[in-house]
Design a protein around this motif. Structure first.
Motif, PDB file in Angstrom:
ATOM      1  N   VAL A 200      62.811  27.374  81.415  1.00  0.00           N
ATOM      2  CA  VAL A 200      62.801  28.324  80.707  1.00  0.00           C
ATOM      3  C   VAL A 200      63.680  28.931  82.243  1.00  0.00           C
ATOM      4  CG1 VAL A 200      60.524  30.044  81.598  1.00  0.00           C
ATOM      5  CG2 VAL A 200      62.370  30.612  79.565  1.00  0.00           C
ATOM      6  N   GLU A 201      64.937  30.090  82.008  1.00  0.00           N
ATOM      7  CA  GLU A 201      65.361  30.214  83.171  1.00  0.00           C
ATOM      8  C   GLU A 201      65.395  32.030  83.267  1.00  0.00           C
ATOM      9  OE1 GLU A 201      69.610  30.103  83.144  1.00  0.00           O
ATOM     10  OE2 GLU A 201      69.041  29.191  80.745  1.00  0.00           O
ATOM     11  N   PRO A 202      63.819  32.507  83.755  1.00  0.00           N
ATOM     12  CA  PRO A 202      63.415  34.114  83.625  1.00  0.00           C
ATOM     13  C   PRO A 202      64.373  34.657  83.954  1.00  0.00           C
ATOM     14  CG  PRO A 202      62.933  31.565  85.575  1.00  0.00           C
ATOM     15  CD  PRO A 202      63.471  31.599  85.056  1.00  0.00           C
ATOM     16  N   LEU A 203      63.873  35.932  82.913  1.00  0.00           N
ATOM     17  CA  LEU A 203      64.322  36.866  82.742  1.00  0.00           C
ATOM     18  C   LEU A 203      66.789  36.659  82.257  1.00  0.00           C
ATOM     19  CD1 LEU A 203      62.848  39.096  85.762  1.00  0.00           C
ATOM     20  CD2 LEU A 203      61.947  38.925  82.955  1.00  0.00           C
ATOM     21  N   VAL A 204      66.613  36.164  82.898  1.00  0.00           N
ATOM     22  CA  VAL A 204      68.031  35.856  83.005  1.00  0.00           C
ATOM     23  C   VAL A 204      68.534  34.622  82.532  1.00  0.00           C
ATOM     24  CG1 VAL A 204      70.601  36.454  83.547  1.00  0.00           C
ATOM     25  CG2 VAL A 204      69.068  37.714  84.006  1.00  0.00           C
ATOM     26  N   GLN A 205      68.807  33.919  80.891  1.00  0.00           N
ATOM     27  CA  GLN A 205      69.609  32.977  81.335  1.00  0.00           C
ATOM     28  C   GLN A 205      71.302  33.289  81.162  1.00  0.00           C
ATOM     29  OE1 GLN A 205      68.601  32.619  76.617  1.00  0.00           O
ATOM     30  NE2 GLN A 205      67.962  31.032  76.653  1.00  0.00           N
TER      31      GLN A 205
ATOM     32  N   THR B  21      54.265  33.363  87.191  1.00  0.00           N
ATOM     33  CA  THR B  21      53.951  31.867  88.261  1.00  0.00           C
ATOM     34  C   THR B  21      53.648  31.619  87.245  1.00  0.00           C
ATOM     35  OG1 THR B  21      52.506  32.866  89.716  1.00  0.00           O
ATOM     36  CG2 THR B  21      52.330  30.620  89.593  1.00  0.00           C
ATOM     37  N   PRO B  22      54.472  30.378  86.976  1.00  0.00           N
ATOM     38  CA  PRO B  22      55.274  28.914  86.316  1.00  0.00           C
ATOM     39  C   PRO B  22      54.124  28.138  87.510  1.00  0.00           C
ATOM     40  CG  PRO B  22      56.651  28.996  88.232  1.00  0.00           C
ATOM     41  CD  PRO B  22      55.997  30.551  88.230  1.00  0.00           C
ATOM     42  N   ASP B  23      54.235  26.952  86.825  1.00  0.00           N
ATOM     43  CA  ASP B  23      53.508  25.795  87.484  1.00  0.00           C
ATOM     44  C   ASP B  23      54.968  24.741  88.504  1.00  0.00           C
ATOM     45  OD1 ASP B  23      51.191  25.760  85.716  1.00  0.00           O
ATOM     46  OD2 ASP B  23      52.632  24.920  84.631  1.00  0.00           O
ATOM     47  N   ILE B  24      56.119  24.748  88.193  1.00  0.00           N
ATOM     48  CA  ILE B  24      57.037  23.867  89.058  1.00  0.00           C
ATOM     49  C   ILE B  24      58.060  25.501  88.997  1.00  0.00           C
ATOM     50  CG2 ILE B  24      58.457  22.232  89.228  1.00  0.00           C
ATOM     51  CD1 ILE B  24      56.385  20.659  87.139  1.00  0.00           C
ATOM     52  N   MET B  25      58.407  25.634  90.137  1.00  0.00           N
ATOM     53  CA  MET B  25      60.387  26.453  90.039  1.00  0.00           C
ATOM     54  C   MET B  25      61.366  25.333  90.792  1.00  0.00           C
ATOM     55  SD  MET B  25      60.040  29.802  91.771  1.00  0.00           S
ATOM     56  CE  MET B  25      60.055  29.626  93.582  1.00  0.00           C
ATOM     57  N   THR B  26      62.415  25.803  90.281  1.00  0.00           N
ATOM     58  CA  THR B  26      63.347  25.076  90.921  1.00  0.00           C
ATOM     59  C   THR B  26      64.419  26.189  91.258  1.00  0.00           C
ATOM     60  OG1 THR B  26      64.824  25.319  88.413  1.00  0.00           O
ATOM     61  CG2 THR B  26      63.274  23.224  89.209  1.00  0.00           C
ATOM     62  N   VAL B  27      64.493  26.003  92.994  1.00  0.00           N
ATOM     63  CA  VAL B  27      65.676  26.405  93.142  1.00  0.00           C
ATOM     64  C   VAL B  27      67.137  25.745  93.985  1.00  0.00           C
ATOM     65  CG1 VAL B  27      64.188  28.662  93.879  1.00  0.00           C
ATOM     66  CG2 VAL B  27      64.723  26.889  95.207  1.00  0.00           C
TER      67      VAL B  27
ATOM     68  N   PHE C  57      60.108  27.025  85.397  1.00  0.00           N
ATOM     69  CA  PHE C  57      61.046  28.068  85.910  1.00  0.00           C
ATOM     70  C   PHE C  57      62.383  27.417  86.672  1.00  0.00           C
ATOM     71  CE2 PHE C  57      58.539  32.327  85.539  1.00  0.00           C
ATOM     72  CZ  PHE C  57      57.835  32.244  84.368  1.00  0.00           C
ATOM     73  N   ASP C  58      63.226  27.920  86.002  1.00  0.00           N
ATOM     74  CA  ASP C  58      64.687  27.639  86.830  1.00  0.00           C
ATOM     75  C   ASP C  58      65.510  28.619  87.268  1.00  0.00           C
ATOM     76  OD1 ASP C  58      67.440  26.769  87.097  1.00  0.00           O
ATOM     77  OD2 ASP C  58      67.581  25.760  85.009  1.00  0.00           O
ATOM     78  N   GLU C  59      65.100  28.500  88.534  1.00  0.00           N
ATOM     79  CA  GLU C  59      65.630  29.873  89.550  1.00  0.00           C
ATOM     80  C   GLU C  59      66.813  30.124  89.993  1.00  0.00           C
ATOM     81  OE1 GLU C  59      63.682  32.938  89.988  1.00  0.00           O
ATOM     82  OE2 GLU C  59      61.768  33.199  89.435  1.00  0.00           O
ATOM     83  N   ILE C  60      67.741  28.923  89.393  1.00  0.00           N
ATOM     84  CA  ILE C  60      68.519  27.974  90.276  1.00  0.00           C
ATOM     85  C   ILE C  60      69.567  29.444  90.357  1.00  0.00           C
ATOM     86  CG2 ILE C  60      70.302  27.294  90.275  1.00  0.00           C
ATOM     87  CD1 ILE C  60      69.149  25.085  88.788  1.00  0.00           C
ATOM     88  N   MET C  61      69.542  30.025  89.413  1.00  0.00           N
ATOM     89  CA  MET C  61      70.911  31.776  89.294  1.00  0.00           C
ATOM     90  C   MET C  61      69.788  32.310  89.593  1.00  0.00           C
ATOM     91  SD  MET C  61      72.421  33.703  86.589  1.00  0.00           S
ATOM     92  CE  MET C  61      71.061  34.610  86.480  1.00  0.00           C
TER      93      MET C  61
ATOM     94  N   TYR D 118      70.966  27.212  79.892  1.00  0.00           N
ATOM     95  CA  TYR D 118      71.132  26.175  80.342  1.00  0.00           C
ATOM     96  C   TYR D 118      71.114  26.146  81.857  1.00  0.00           C
ATOM     97  CZ  TYR D 118      74.906  24.370  83.413  1.00  0.00           C
ATOM     98  OH  TYR D 118      75.559  23.316  84.003  1.00  0.00           O
ATOM     99  N   HIS D 119      70.469  24.421  81.747  1.00  0.00           N
ATOM    100  CA  HIS D 119      69.490  24.187  83.252  1.00  0.00           C
ATOM    101  C   HIS D 119      70.499  22.896  83.759  1.00  0.00           C
ATOM    102  CE1 HIS D 119      66.535  26.116  81.334  1.00  0.00           C
ATOM    103  NE2 HIS D 119      67.258  25.816  80.911  1.00  0.00           N
ATOM    104  N   GLY D 120      71.972  22.518  83.883  1.00  0.00           N
ATOM    105  CA  GLY D 120      72.152  22.065  84.373  1.00  0.00           C
ATOM    106  C   GLY D 120      73.237  21.074  83.811  1.00  0.00           C
ATOM    107  N   ASP D 121      74.715  19.957  84.505  1.00  0.00           N
ATOM    108  CA  ASP D 121      75.396  18.730  83.276  1.00  0.00           C
ATOM    109  C   ASP D 121      74.825  17.615  83.078  1.00  0.00           C
ATOM    110  OD1 ASP D 121      76.583  21.994  83.122  1.00  0.00           O
ATOM    111  OD2 ASP D 121      78.374  20.932  84.259  1.00  0.00           O
ATOM    112  N   THR D 122      73.863  17.544  83.993  1.00  0.00           N
ATOM    113  CA  THR D 122      73.484  16.172  84.085  1.00  0.00           C
ATOM    114  C   THR D 122      73.019  15.474  82.496  1.00  0.00           C
ATOM    115  OG1 THR D 122      71.681  16.532  85.504  1.00  0.00           O
ATOM    116  CG2 THR D 122      73.258  15.853  86.492  1.00  0.00           C
ATOM    117  N   LEU D 123      72.730  14.571  82.663  1.00  0.00           N
ATOM    118  CA  LEU D 123      72.184  13.997  80.771  1.00  0.00           C
ATOM    119  C   LEU D 123      71.106  14.500  80.837  1.00  0.00           C
ATOM    120  CD1 LEU D 123      73.117  10.002  80.602  1.00  0.00           C
ATOM    121  CD2 LEU D 123      74.095  12.222  79.582  1.00  0.00           C
ATOM    122  N   ALA D 124      69.704  14.566  81.682  1.00  0.00           N
ATOM    123  CA  ALA D 124      68.564  15.101  80.849  1.00  0.00           C
ATOM    124  C   ALA D 124      68.780  16.646  81.364  1.00  0.00           C
ATOM    125  CB  ALA D 124      67.047  14.591  81.878  1.00  0.00           C
TER     126      ALA D 124
END
Length: 431
Positions: A208-213, A264-270, A242-246, A149-155
């Motif tokens: 990907v969500e790292p370690l926990v979806q 280590t990812p190339d991009i990380m989101t928080v 890496f989607d690290e928002i959670m 899960y990465h969000g509710d916007t279209l992309a």
């Protein structure tokens, strides 16, 4: 007066506030909150609830921490907002520098936005344009994973689990991505390697969500899975996102899941806990290698993106204050203490009817059920018991603020077990 039937003349004054994930005609009334302090919410009728989910996983330091509140007040008195187009300010400059220093590897370049979904979209946009800037067109799709899960916007919807997400409802409106099983074992690694050998030249990255979806069901995987993704991404020259928002900011016991996994990812989101649950803010943190694909004299190589409220000074002040607290107060030790109490108490749920699995990691505790019939009744039962717990799909989970006391945490867990047991015995029976 409200008409008794809805239709073309329906006046929705009573429903001016459109609530999230809710069928407005049938959803129960929301509970009005009049104050919040520490780990407690106070309702308009005077009841207090221990918040067991950190207000959608954001309030890591508890509500109204004085250090964050003071920082925001001081910033509001100085510069509440200013655009980052052609202007800058100290809170954003300082926060970007601090995040770059804290992020693993060469994640040195920080792009701000207002929400987690947007930060993932920006990551996707960076990945696509990095190929365009190198003269490679046609790489427009992403590899993502079932259960994600990465969000509710279209992309971001397009890289969520196609079953758990909203793909079917919005078919034709969202991009078709490559969705695979997480490579959690040798067979799945081999299958993914074959898939990438066939599809990689159309891909712009791996998400990907790292370690926990998280919102897909609090599914756990190990560091070896992420290392496999790192290796496969490198083999095909794909940015790993890496989607690290959670998971970001301590939820698993290290500041970032990437740190815990040693990958280590190339991009990380928080986002979420970035401001300690006070103001909306998100960041997309990119590697120097990717940043350099945008660097040069040609304005067409610039990242053409700019959320209006990106780097909002008050939100950046809150985030800087939150980082101060991670430095000054024992947040990670508190997460380890929460994990230890989960390990001591949650296994009791394994004996309950209808329970499929019990698991925990860091400050996340999960009871997975066969199903959750009469979900709204279960939610109301938690409220009646004095805790704010929001089960969804097939899971009952806890993600309390890190500052919760041992006494309150034990009460939260035992209350959750008690309510779950009473509800489970009404709905399931052992064969």
């Amino acid at each position: 007066m409200m008409p008794t039937t809805d239709g073309p003349g329906f006046v929705a004054t009573e429903h001016a506030l459109w609530r999230p994930y809710a069928q407005m005609k049938t959803t129960p009334p929301a509970l009005p909150v009049v104050s919040a302090e520490g780990v407690r919410l106070t309702l308009a009728d005077g009841r207090q609830l221990i918040d067991g989910v950190s207000s959608w996983w954001t309030v890591c330091h508890g509500y109204r921490h004085p250090h964050i509140i003071d920082a925001v007040k001081r910033q509001l008195d100085a510069v509440p907002h200013v655009m980052l187009g052609g202007l800058t300010h100290d809170p954003a400059e300082r926060l970007a520098t601090r995040l770059a220093a804290l992020a693993p590897g060469d994640l040195n370049h920080v792009f701000f936005s207002e929400s987690g979904s947007v930060s993932v979209e920006i990551a996707m946009k960076i990945a696509v344009q990095s190929f365009i800037n190198r003269g490679e067109r046609g790489r427009t799709r992403f590899l993502a994973f079932r259960g994600g899960y990465h969000g509710d916007t279209l992309a971001t919807m397009s890289v969520c689990d196609p079953e758990e997400g909203m793909h079917a409802l919005f078919a034709g409106a969202i991009a078709r991505q490559v969705i695979a099983d997480l490579p959690v074992d040798a067979d799945r690694i081999d299958s993914l390697a074959v898939l990438l050998s066939e599809q990689a030249d159309t891909l712009a990255g791996v998400v990907v969500e790292p370690l926990v979806q998280g919102a897909g069901g609090m599914r756990f995987h190990d560091a070896a899975t992420l290392q496999a993704l790192r290796n496969l991404s490198d083999q095909h020259g794909l940015p790993l996102i890496f989607d690290e928002i959670m998971t970001g900011f301590g939820r698993l016991g290290t500041l970032f899941a990437a740190e815990k996994a040693g990958v280590t990812p190339d991009i990380m989101t928080v986002s979420k806990a970035l401001t300690g649950g006070t103001l909306p803010l998100a960041a997309t943190i990119a590697s120097t290698r990717l940043f350099e694909t945008f660097w040069g004299e040609d304005p067409g190589r610039a990242l053409m993106h700019g959320p209006t409220y990106m780097g909002n000074p008050a939100a950046c002040a809150a985030a800087n204050a939150s980082l101060d607290l991670f430095e000054r107060e024992p947040r990670l030790a508190q997460v380890h203490a929460i994990e230890a109490m989960f390990a001591a108490l949650l296994p009791e749920a394994r004996a309950l009817p209808g329970v499929v699995d019990v698991r925990w990691q860091g400050a996340i505790g999960v009871i997975e059920m066969e199903s959750l019939p009469e979900l709204e009744i279960l939610k109301a039962s938690f409220v009646d018991a004095g805790v704010w717990v929001r089960p969804f799909n097939t899971i009952i989970y806890l993600m309390p603020p890190y500052v919760i006391s041992a006494e309150d945490l034990e009460h939260l867990i035992r209350t959750t077990l008690r309510v779950t047991e009473a509800w489970a015995r009404r709905h399931f029976s052992r064969v």
